[in-house]
Design a protein around this motif. Structure first.
Motif, PDB file in Angstrom:
ATOM      1  N   ALA A 124       0.830  -1.209   0.000  1.00 20.97           N
ATOM      2  CA  ALA A 124       0.000   0.000   0.000  1.00 20.97           C
ATOM      3  C   ALA A 124       0.864   1.260   0.000  1.00 20.97           C
ATOM      4  O   ALA A 124       0.512   2.258  -0.630  1.00 20.97           O
ATOM      5  CB  ALA A 124      -0.930   0.002   1.200  1.00 20.97           C
ATOM      6  N   ASN A 125       1.990   1.212   0.714  1.00 19.35           N
ATOM      7  CA  ASN A 125       2.873   2.372   0.809  1.00 19.35           C
ATOM      8  C   ASN A 125       4.317   1.875   0.861  1.00 19.35           C
ATOM      9  O   ASN A 125       4.787   1.485   1.927  1.00 19.35           O
ATOM     10  CB  ASN A 125       2.542   3.189   2.061  1.00 19.35           C
ATOM     11  N   PRO A 126       5.042   1.880  -0.266  1.00 19.57           N
ATOM     12  CA  PRO A 126       6.428   1.380  -0.276  1.00 19.57           C
ATOM     13  C   PRO A 126       7.364   2.144   0.656  1.00 19.57           C
ATOM     14  O   PRO A 126       8.437   1.664   0.976  1.00 19.57           O
ATOM     15  CB  PRO A 126       6.858   1.545  -1.736  1.00 19.57           C
ATOM     16  N   LEU A 127       6.958   3.328   1.122  1.00 16.70           N
ATOM     17  CA  LEU A 127       7.798   4.112   2.027  1.00 16.70           C
ATOM     18  C   LEU A 127       7.464   3.855   3.500  1.00 16.70           C
ATOM     19  O   LEU A 127       7.989   4.533   4.383  1.00 16.70           O
ATOM     20  CB  LEU A 127       7.659   5.601   1.715  1.00 16.70           C
ATOM     21  N   TYR A 128       6.583   2.897   3.783  1.00 18.66           N
ATOM     22  CA  TYR A 128       6.179   2.601   5.165  1.00 18.66           C
ATOM     23  C   TYR A 128       7.390   2.107   5.958  1.00 18.66           C
ATOM     24  O   TYR A 128       8.102   1.196   5.540  1.00 18.66           O
ATOM     25  CB  TYR A 128       5.084   1.528   5.183  1.00 18.66           C
ATOM     26  N   ARG A 129       7.638   2.724   7.110  1.00 16.50           N
ATOM     27  CA  ARG A 129       8.731   2.324   8.000  1.00 16.50           C
ATOM     28  C   ARG A 129       8.261   2.505   9.445  1.00 16.50           C
ATOM     29  O   ARG A 129       7.387   3.310   9.732  1.00 16.50           O
ATOM     30  CB  ARG A 129       9.996   3.173   7.797  1.00 16.50           C
ATOM     31  N   THR A 130       8.867   1.742  10.358  1.00 11.78           N
ATOM     32  CA  THR A 130       8.632   1.917  11.792  1.00 11.78           C
ATOM     33  C   THR A 130       9.973   2.271  12.418  1.00 11.78           C
ATOM     34  O   THR A 130      10.978   2.392  11.733  1.00 11.78           O
ATOM     35  CB  THR A 130       8.088   0.630  12.439  1.00 11.78           C
ATOM     36  N   VAL A 131       9.989   2.392  13.730  1.00 13.96           N
ATOM     37  CA  VAL A 131      11.261   2.598  14.412  1.00 13.96           C
ATOM     38  C   VAL A 131      12.114   1.344  14.215  1.00 13.96           C
ATOM     39  O   VAL A 131      11.606   0.256  13.961  1.00 13.96           O
ATOM     40  CB  VAL A 131      11.064   2.868  15.924  1.00 13.96           C
TER      41      VAL A 131
ATOM     42  N   ASP B 246      14.768   0.403   6.885  1.00 10.31           N
ATOM     43  CA  ASP B 246      15.604   0.360   5.691  1.00 10.31           C
ATOM     44  C   ASP B 246      16.779  -0.562   5.928  1.00 10.31           C
ATOM     45  O   ASP B 246      17.342  -0.623   7.019  1.00 10.31           O
ATOM     46  CB  ASP B 246      16.114   1.764   5.339  1.00 10.31           C
ATOM     47  N   TYR B 247      17.144  -1.284   4.884  1.00  9.15           N
ATOM     48  CA  TYR B 247      18.266  -2.208   5.003  1.00  9.15           C
ATOM     49  C   TYR B 247      19.371  -1.836   4.026  1.00  9.15           C
ATOM     50  O   TYR B 247      20.493  -1.623   4.401  1.00  9.15           O
ATOM     51  CB  TYR B 247      17.795  -3.641   4.770  1.00  9.15           C
ATOM     52  N   ALA B 248      19.055  -1.800   2.778  1.00  2.00           N
ATOM     53  CA  ALA B 248      19.987  -1.377   1.732  1.00  2.00           C
ATOM     54  C   ALA B 248      19.133  -0.724   0.653  1.00  2.00           C
ATOM     55  O   ALA B 248      17.930  -0.535   0.825  1.00  2.00           O
ATOM     56  CB  ALA B 248      20.773  -2.568   1.197  1.00  2.00           C
TER      57      ALA B 248
END
Length: 159
Positions: A68-75, A97-99
């Motif tokens: 739904a949102n490729p920019l979704y991130r958590t802490v 984010d990983y790489a």
């Protein structure tokens, strides 16, 4: 009909009957102990299975949110996130984010079955973007989520 009169033998059969009853009781108590152990193992296995499937539901939830949102991130893991209820358990989800174009999804699930709780964890490295594909999935039931970080070289080798 002849009757045999013997004095001093009153209650002679009580002793062998008592011995047989004690032996049968000991066997019965032993079987109850074995059945109790089996039931305990079954409830533990039920909790472990439940926590595994709750953790898998967490992975699916992360995939849905990333689609739904490729920019979704958590802490970042192990930062504080709120648990998400699922069935009779809950899971915690970290997406970071990983790489380049990849994220690391870490899920910890906790399931309860018959009053026993079990935890499991999974760490997944995923390519972000349509479609989401997994480069490595590592499932390990444990108290803590353990695992080595996937280097870009290892990720390329997994493709």
């Amino acid at each position: 009909m002849l009757m045999r009169v013997v004095r001093g033998e009153d209650g002679v059969t009580v002793l062998p009957v008592l011995v047989v009853v004690v032996i049968i009781s000991a066997i019965g108590f032993g079987l109850v102990g074995v059945m109790n152990t089996d039931i305990t193992h079954a409830t533990i296995q039920g909790a472990v299975s439940r926590s595994f499937f709750i953790t898998q539901a967490g992975v699916q939830e992360a995939v849905v949110r990333l689609k739904a949102n490729p920019l979704y991130r958590t802490v970042a893991y192990p930062g504080s996130v709120s648990p998400i209820a699922f069935g009779s358990g809950e899971f915690w989800m970290w997406v970071e984010d990983y790489a380049e174009d990849t994220v690391q999804i870490t899920i910890r699930g906790r399931g309860v079955s018959a009053g026993r709780a079990a935890s499991s964890g999974v760490r997944v490295i995923a390519l972000v973007g349509p479609p989401i594909t997994f480069t490595q999935a590592r499932v390990k039931p444990s108290e803590k989520v353990r695992g080595r970080r996937l280097t870009p070289q290892r990720a390329a080798a997994c493709r």
